[in-house]
Design an enzyme around this catalytic site. Structure first.
Site, short mmCIF file in Angstrom:
data_model
loop_
_atom_site.label_atom_id
_atom_site.label_comp_id
_atom_site.label_asym_id
_atom_site.label_seq_id
_atom_site.Cartn_x
_atom_site.Cartn_y
_atom_site.Cartn_z
N ASP A 82 0.83 -1.20 0.00
CA ASP A 82 0.00 0.00 0.00
C ASP A 82 0.86 1.25 0.00
O ASP A 82 1.96 1.26 -0.57
CB ASP A 82 -0.92 -0.05 1.23
CG ASP A 82 -2.27 0.57 0.98
OD1 ASP A 82 -2.34 1.81 0.87
OD2 ASP A 82 -3.26 -0.17 0.89
N HIS A 116 -3.51 5.74 4.20
CA HIS A 116 -4.32 4.70 3.58
C HIS A 116 -3.86 3.31 4.01
O HIS A 116 -4.65 2.47 4.48
CB HIS A 116 -4.27 4.85 2.06
CG HIS A 116 -5.17 3.94 1.29
ND1 HIS A 116 -4.81 2.67 0.92
CD2 HIS A 116 -6.42 4.14 0.79
CE1 HIS A 116 -5.80 2.11 0.24
NE2 HIS A 116 -6.79 2.99 0.15
N SER A 355 -11.01 -0.44 -1.11
CA SER A 355 -9.79 -0.48 -0.30
C SER A 355 -10.05 -0.94 1.12
O SER A 355 -9.15 -1.42 1.81
CB SER A 355 -9.15 0.92 -0.24
OG SER A 355 -8.54 1.25 -1.46
#
Length: 601
Positions: A82, A116, A355
């Protein structure tokens, strides 16, 4: 079966009191950490997730039995590929094991400047019972992280996806058995070209195959991938300039007749068998407003909405109020801005997207693997498929009314509702084989004594067609191919060569020998002009035939659903709004040839 599970859970609790040091057998999991009471994806009691509205009771991962059993990912390492991971975060650090890598400077700290990847890691394996934040789906699992999205070279891909720099086989107990990929792309044209001739693609597929099947003493590993967030519109770059791409019909912006504007089968990584592709559910148990969909969706899982008007995910954020998603200021989400429950802004209530659905599945995979570590990854995947829940059961699919070239208005079943195939598996292009059901999967894994038979992959079998695709007609172009191999299907890949000037109009269907129809590419997909005339060796994937037999006649059908009434718009705030795909194709398309490859046993 629920009664059996309850009895088994109580028996295990009685025999192993240490599993629940401070928890009685009837205590809800939502009471163990300060924020778990709002983590609706774990146990949906109608919470708001700190947003302005509540979800629907029961629409969650269903993991109460696994929770009571203490089956929570112990011994399974998950790799977070990621933006990086803040591995020193107080709610993650105790689950982090050696193996993380900063792909920019080579250190072992995968710096996350976005948040994220850290939020993804929290969904998978935030620690339980430490009186901090919430918990992950698999709170006893191990974590490693990579900042791959900051350094997307082939070498970085290899290291982050399991091939070490010394080509060591993944057999150590701390090596990842689950790889989470909450990333992807949204091409504005099909991925054309014979991929077998691309050495980079061939290498990627070979690495994924070897690790999926042969690592961990033959038990293999699982790759989980997010489907994408482009149901209504998507972003693309034209000569380096970013544009929004949106549908336009009947003088209405964002009108695509309820159809996905960007099909999940367009993104190349989503068409690999090795990737378990996941769509997103909101807290009401429906497809999230943004979630990409398609025949290649394997499972669906909670991903939420945006955490303002409707619940998103409550998970870990970068520490401090000056970075990440939760920063100082006024927010619609009540957790944000330095709240009483989280004064240091170390957690977030606005994480969303496929996600989020992806790591929820990755956590589920780790949980099932920990229930029976002897099972190979394919069998775990099969268990998840065979126990998946038929979510949003009343969804009827999407019908498309269009005017034919002769002026007749017809109705096309563009996205079928829930269908049951010949093997008894339910499928919907929005939800795949269904929503992840952790408890039923864990229960089945506990009593599964053997893995699936060895995977077999047929060679590509080609069928020359040379059939005209008439403009705006339900008749379409049709071609049939006979398959001799009689495998139990795990997935089917289609490779297509089609000439057509306006791919936005085209729908592609594949029908199995058992009569199951799979829409491989939905109509009104938002391709831009300049697609080089059609599909050239373009690969698509379907899971709709799961469990069926491959032997017999397969039929491909290609339809043109528009005589030029719809169009596609592109927008950049500094440049303006422009229309593309405004002119209908001047000649009929041609289905040139197609090929099939079967994965099964």
């Amino acid at each position: 079966m629920n009664n059996n599970k309850s009895l088994l859970a109580l028996a295990v609790v009685a025999a192993t009191g240490s599993v629940y040091a401070n928890t009685s057998p009837d205590q809800d999991l939502i009471k163990r950490d300060p924020l778990t009471f709002q983590q609706w994806h774990l146990q949906n009691t109608g919470q708001t997730g700190f947003s302005l509205s509540a979800g629907k009771v029961g629409e969650d991962l269903n993991l109460d039995f696994a929770d009571r059993m203490g089956i929570k990912g112990r011994g399974i390492t998950v790799s977070v590929i990621d933006t990086g991971v803040e591995i020193s975060h107080p709610d993650l650090k105790n689950n982090v094991v050696p193996g993380s890598r900063n792909l920019i400077d080579g250190s072992d700290y995968p710096v996350d400047t976005h948040g994220h990847g850290t939020a993804v890691a929290g969904l998978i394996a935030a620690e339980e019972g430490n009186n901090l934040g919430g918990r992950g789906v698999a709170p006893y699992a191990n974590l490693i992280g990579f900042n791959y999205l900051s350094e997307q070279s082939l070498a970085s891909w290899m290291v982050s996806h399991g091939l070490s720099e010394d080509f060591r086989v993944l057999d150590r107990f701390t090596d990842p058995r689950v790889f989470n990929q909450s990333y992807g792309s949204t091409p504005s044209s099909p991925p054309n070209g014979d991929l077998s001739l691309d050495p980079e693609y061939a290498l990627v597929e070979q690495v994924m195959r070897d690790i999926s099947l042969d690592s961990h003493w033959g038990r293999g590993a699982a790759y989980v991938k997010s489907a994408g967030n482009s149901f209504r519109y998507y972003n693309t770059y034209i000569q380096g300039i970013p544009f929004y791409v949106i549908p336009y019909e009947n003088n209405e912006f964002f009108n695509n007749n309820g159809l996905p504007f960007h099909n999940a089968n367009i993104e190349l990584g989503n068409t690999l068998f090795w990737n378990l592709v996941v769509s997103s559910l909101n807290a009401d148990g429906h497809l999230s407003s943004y979630s990409s969909a398609g025949a290649n969706i394997f499972l669906s899982a909670p991903g939420g909405e945006y955490g303002q008007d409707k619940p998103a995910m409550v998970t870990v954020d970068l520490t401090g109020c000056e970075q990440g998603m939760n920063v100082t200021g006024i927010h619609k989400n009540a957790l944000h801005g330095g709240s009483q429950l989280d004064p240091n802004c170390d957690f977030t209530g606005v994480m969303n997207g496929t996600s989020s659905a992806g790591p929820n599945v990755a956590g589920a995979v780790a949980t099932v693997m920990s229930a029976n570590p002897a099972l190979d990854a394919r069998t775990v995947r099969h268990i998840l498929a065979s126990t998946a829940r038929k979510v949003d059961p009343q969804h009827q699919g999407v019908s498309l009314d269009f005017e034919t070239a002769s002026g007749e208005t017809v109705t096309y079943d563009a996205v079928p509702g829930w269908q049951t195939n010949a093997a008894g598996y339910h499928f919907h292009s929005f939800y795949g084989l269904g929503a992840v059901n952790v408890d039923d999967a864990v229960y089945k894994a506990l009593f599964t004594g053997a893995s699936l038979p060895q995977l077999q992959i047929t060679p590509w079998q080609k069928q020359t067609a040379g059939v005209t695709v008439p403009d705006a007609s339900l008749v379409g172009a049709q071609s049939t191919m006979g398959i001799d191999q009689n495998l139990t299907i795990e997935a089917v890949q289609l490779k297509l060569n089609l000439d057509h000037e306006r791919l936005r109009d085209i729908a592609i269907e594949l029908t199995s020998p058992s009569g199951t129809r799979s829409v491989m590419m939905s109509a009104r997909t938002g391709f831009l002009d300049g697609t080089d005339g059609g599909y050239t060796d373009t690969v698509m994937l379907s899971h709709q035939f799961y469990g069926e037999k491959s032997q017999g006649n397969w039929t491909l059908k290609v339809l043109d659903t528009d005589k030029g009434t719809s169009s596609t718009l592109i927008y950049n705030p500094e440049i303006g709004l422009f229309a593309t795909n405004r002119t209908n194709n001047t000649v009929d398309g041609v289905l040139k040839d197609w090929s099939l490859r079967i994965y099964g046993h």
